[in-house]
Scaffold this motif. Sequence first.
Motif, PDB file in Angstrom:
ATOM      1  N   LYS A 114     -19.434  19.669  27.967  1.00  0.00           N
ATOM      2  CA  LYS A 114     -20.115  20.935  27.703  1.00  0.00           C
ATOM      3  C   LYS A 114     -19.448  22.059  28.487  1.00  0.00           C
ATOM      4  O   LYS A 114     -19.772  22.297  29.649  1.00  0.00           O
ATOM      5  N   PRO A 115     -18.524  22.774  27.860  1.00  0.00           N
ATOM      6  CA  PRO A 115     -17.842  23.869  28.559  1.00  0.00           C
ATOM      7  C   PRO A 115     -18.807  25.008  28.865  1.00  0.00           C
ATOM      8  O   PRO A 115     -19.830  25.162  28.187  1.00  0.00           O
ATOM      9  N   TRP A 130     -10.888  23.692  26.492  1.00  0.00           N
ATOM     10  CA  TRP A 130     -11.673  23.044  27.553  1.00  0.00           C
ATOM     11  C   TRP A 130     -11.613  21.527  27.406  1.00  0.00           C
ATOM     12  O   TRP A 130     -11.388  20.808  28.377  1.00  0.00           O
ATOM     13  N   TRP A 131     -11.812  21.050  26.182  1.00  0.00           N
ATOM     14  CA  TRP A 131     -11.786  19.610  25.959  1.00  0.00           C
ATOM     15  C   TRP A 131     -10.383  19.038  26.160  1.00  0.00           C
ATOM     16  O   TRP A 131     -10.213  17.964  26.744  1.00  0.00           O
ATOM     17  N   SER A 132      -9.378  19.761  25.705  1.00  0.00           N
ATOM     18  CA  SER A 132      -7.997  19.272  25.815  1.00  0.00           C
ATOM     19  C   SER A 132      -7.474  19.331  27.247  1.00  0.00           C
ATOM     20  O   SER A 132      -6.603  18.538  27.627  1.00  0.00           O
ATOM     21  N   GLY A 133      -7.995  20.275  28.030  1.00  0.00           N
ATOM     22  CA  GLY A 133      -7.486  20.454  29.387  1.00  0.00           C
ATOM     23  C   GLY A 133      -8.439  20.000  30.471  1.00  0.00           C
ATOM     24  O   GLY A 133      -8.251  18.954  31.093  1.00  0.00           O
ATOM     25  N   PHE A 143      -8.609  16.424  32.682  1.00  0.00           N
ATOM     26  CA  PHE A 143      -8.299  16.428  34.112  1.00  0.00           C
ATOM     27  C   PHE A 143      -9.377  15.716  34.926  1.00  0.00           C
ATOM     28  O   PHE A 143      -9.084  14.894  35.796  1.00  0.00           O
ATOM     29  N   ILE A 144     -10.635  16.030  34.663  1.00  0.00           N
ATOM     30  CA  ILE A 144     -11.703  15.500  35.519  1.00  0.00           C
ATOM     31  C   ILE A 144     -12.169  14.110  35.097  1.00  0.00           C
ATOM     32  O   ILE A 144     -12.882  13.439  35.856  1.00  0.00           O
ATOM     33  N   LEU A 145     -11.750  13.656  33.897  1.00  0.00           N
ATOM     34  CA  LEU A 145     -12.137  12.317  33.445  1.00  0.00           C
ATOM     35  C   LEU A 145     -10.954  11.359  33.358  1.00  0.00           C
ATOM     36  O   LEU A 145     -11.116  10.234  32.879  1.00  0.00           O
ATOM     37  N   PHE A 189      -4.417  29.528  25.706  1.00  0.00           N
ATOM     38  CA  PHE A 189      -5.777  29.589  25.186  1.00  0.00           C
ATOM     39  C   PHE A 189      -5.853  30.128  23.754  1.00  0.00           C
ATOM     40  O   PHE A 189      -6.887  30.642  23.329  1.00  0.00           O
ATOM     41  N   GLY A 190      -4.781  29.974  23.038  1.00  0.00           N
ATOM     42  CA  GLY A 190      -4.805  30.319  21.619  1.00  0.00           C
ATOM     43  C   GLY A 190      -5.139  31.778  21.364  1.00  0.00           C
ATOM     44  O   GLY A 190      -4.515  32.678  21.910  1.00  0.00           O
TER      45      GLY A 190
END
Length: 248
Positions: A137-138, A162-165, A169-171, A191-192
């Motif tokens: 959940k960003p 957020w999901w790709s980066g 990283f944190i998981l 960030f597109g």
Amino acid sequence: MDGSSDKNLIILEQLPCCQFDIFLVVYTSKCHSLTFTNNKIANLLCFSSKYLCVAARNLAIHHIFTRHWSYSDITLAAIAVQCGVWTWFKHAFTCLVEVRLSQFTPAKRQSLGHPIFIAVATLHEIIYKHRRIVACKPPELEEHTLDCSNHNRCTSDWAQVWWSGMSQFILDGHNPLLYKEASQRFQKFNFGWMADGCKKKMFEVIRSNKAFGITDKLVEETAVHLEKELIFEPCLSSADNESLGMDE
């Protein structure tokens, strides 16, 4: 009478010779000219705490505190509890929470003690669960900035990056990053179609550490609780502040 002569020795039961030897060296030498190993200083702290030698204990605590980086966090936490020292316990415990549970061997768990290891393991579970929530959940982009021309595309790209980066990283199963390091790397991503103003706004949200501030506070509160439950300073009299042969 014990101690009255060489034939009437004072027997100190359950006292390792290594602890008494370093105590004698400190008392009969100029302390600033001695070179102490970490083990010797730890032995001095154990001896002085058990037999209530104020100056020797203060010397050992000062030496360990100024060189805490050279001791393992497990050692620091263990001797803090064993010898009743508050000085570095919170720092050591906070660092232990960042260590993977697989690195705690049976010997290390025994040295650390059951209550501390259980606390570390419990926090690991709580923090990992929180990581999964944050990863999925960003932070919500509630209001777009004036330079944003396509709100839907901006919101979509923010969630995707957020999901790709950040989530990866944190998981990461091999090397999960702490939130601070993960956020620093994340901000270097592409960030597109996100507007610069929107990116800047969301970076400020990330830097505020609201996502992991809750777990940081929980770790600190747990450390404080353990201090109160496990660490008991010996009753030392200031009048017993004996000299250790140090130059004035």
